[in-house]
Design an enzyme around this catalytic site. Structure first.
Site, PDB file in Angstrom:
ATOM      1  CB  SER A   1      31.691  45.523  44.572  1.00 19.62           C
ATOM      2  OG  SER A   1      31.844  44.531  45.754  1.00 19.62           O
TER       3      SER A   1
ATOM      4  CE1 TYR B   1      34.956  36.451  35.914  1.00 19.81           C
ATOM      5  CE2 TYR B   1      36.008  37.381  37.870  1.00 19.81           C
ATOM      6  CZ  TYR B   1      34.785  36.761  36.965  1.00 19.81           C
ATOM      7  OH  TYR B   1      33.573  35.889  37.990  1.00 19.81           O
TER       8      TYR B   1
END
Length: 253
Positions: free
Chosen positions: A145, A154
């Site tokens: 986030s 990733y």
């Protein structure tokens, strides 16, 4: 917390957060099924675990990007212990690169390990976890986030993993299975050496991260292990669908 007679399956258990988690659970009397790609490292961690309470872990060398290995992992765990209470989806890989300097090989490698393997293993474990009313903990990251331009594949994989956590938590709640994730910030593990970074480069990275962390310290693998154990325990019996940051306050920036 006590995990006597509870069977805990941990992926990526041969080093880093996975190894710390295995040792943490061993001290809580868990019966462990440990998997990783590096057999020697896996055996060393298993010995550490056995010393804690005299319970010998089951070790299974596996590459989770291979479907046959995932199937073998579940089959051998159930054949050995007869049950499964906790699944810790920890195995993961990291590559560098943003949209300007990446390629599809990097993307596919990261997503295959960090998301597809988790999906497959969880799917196979669900019947056994439903039978025991068990728990799943996914090892995610605050980059799910918190945007950056350095680790695009990733970052995407961890964002997907968080939503996987929420969706599966909703689906399995009626079966009494809880699903949560832990979202660490930077943890100094072998993953950086595997990327080819030198000790000097790693130390510079650590100093840079500490300077930007409100608590002015790095997160230790054992810190993450403790939260994983808590989420798997009865103390967290009302927690599901949670993505819990373990980051020294890094997410606040």
């Amino acid at each position: 917390m006590d995990f006597t007679n509870k069977v805990v399956l941990i992926t990526g258990a041969s080093s880093g957060i996975g190894a710390a988690t295995a040792i943490y659970f061993s001290k809580l009397s868990a019966k462990l099924a440990l998997t990783g790609r590096k057999e020697n490292n896996l055996k060393k961690i298993a010995l550490y675990c056995e010393k804690a309470k005299g319970i010998k872990p089951l070790t299974i060398v596996a590459d989770l990007t291979e479907d046959i290995d995932v199937e073998k992992l579940v089959k051998e765990t159930i054949e050995h212990y007869g049950r499964l209470d906790v699944l810790v989806n920890n195995a993961g890989v990291l590559t560098t690169g943003g949209i300007k300097d990446t390629n599809m090989e990097k993307y596919d490698r990261v997503m295959s390990t960090n998301m597809r393997a988790v999906y497959h293993l969880t799917m196979l474990c669900v019947p056994h976890l439903s039978a025991s009313k068990g728990s799943i903990i996914n090892v995610s990251s605050i980059v799910s986030s918190k945007a950056n331009t350095i680790y695009l594949p990733y970052n995407i994989s961890k964002a997907a993993l968080d939503h996987f956590t929420r969706c599966v938590a909703l689906e399995l709640a009626p079966d009494g299975v809880r699903v949560n994730s832990v979202n660490p910030s930077f943890v100094k593990t072998n993953i950086l050496k595997d990327m080819g970074l030198t000790e000097d480069q790693i130390e510079l990275l650590v100093q840079n991260i500490v300077s930007r962390t409100p608590m002015k310290k790095t997160v230790e693998a054992n810190d993450v292990a403790g939260v994983i154990a808590f989420l798997a325990s009865d103390q967290a019996k009302s927690i599901t669908g949670s993505c819990m940051s373990v980051d020294g306050g890094s997410i606040l920036y």
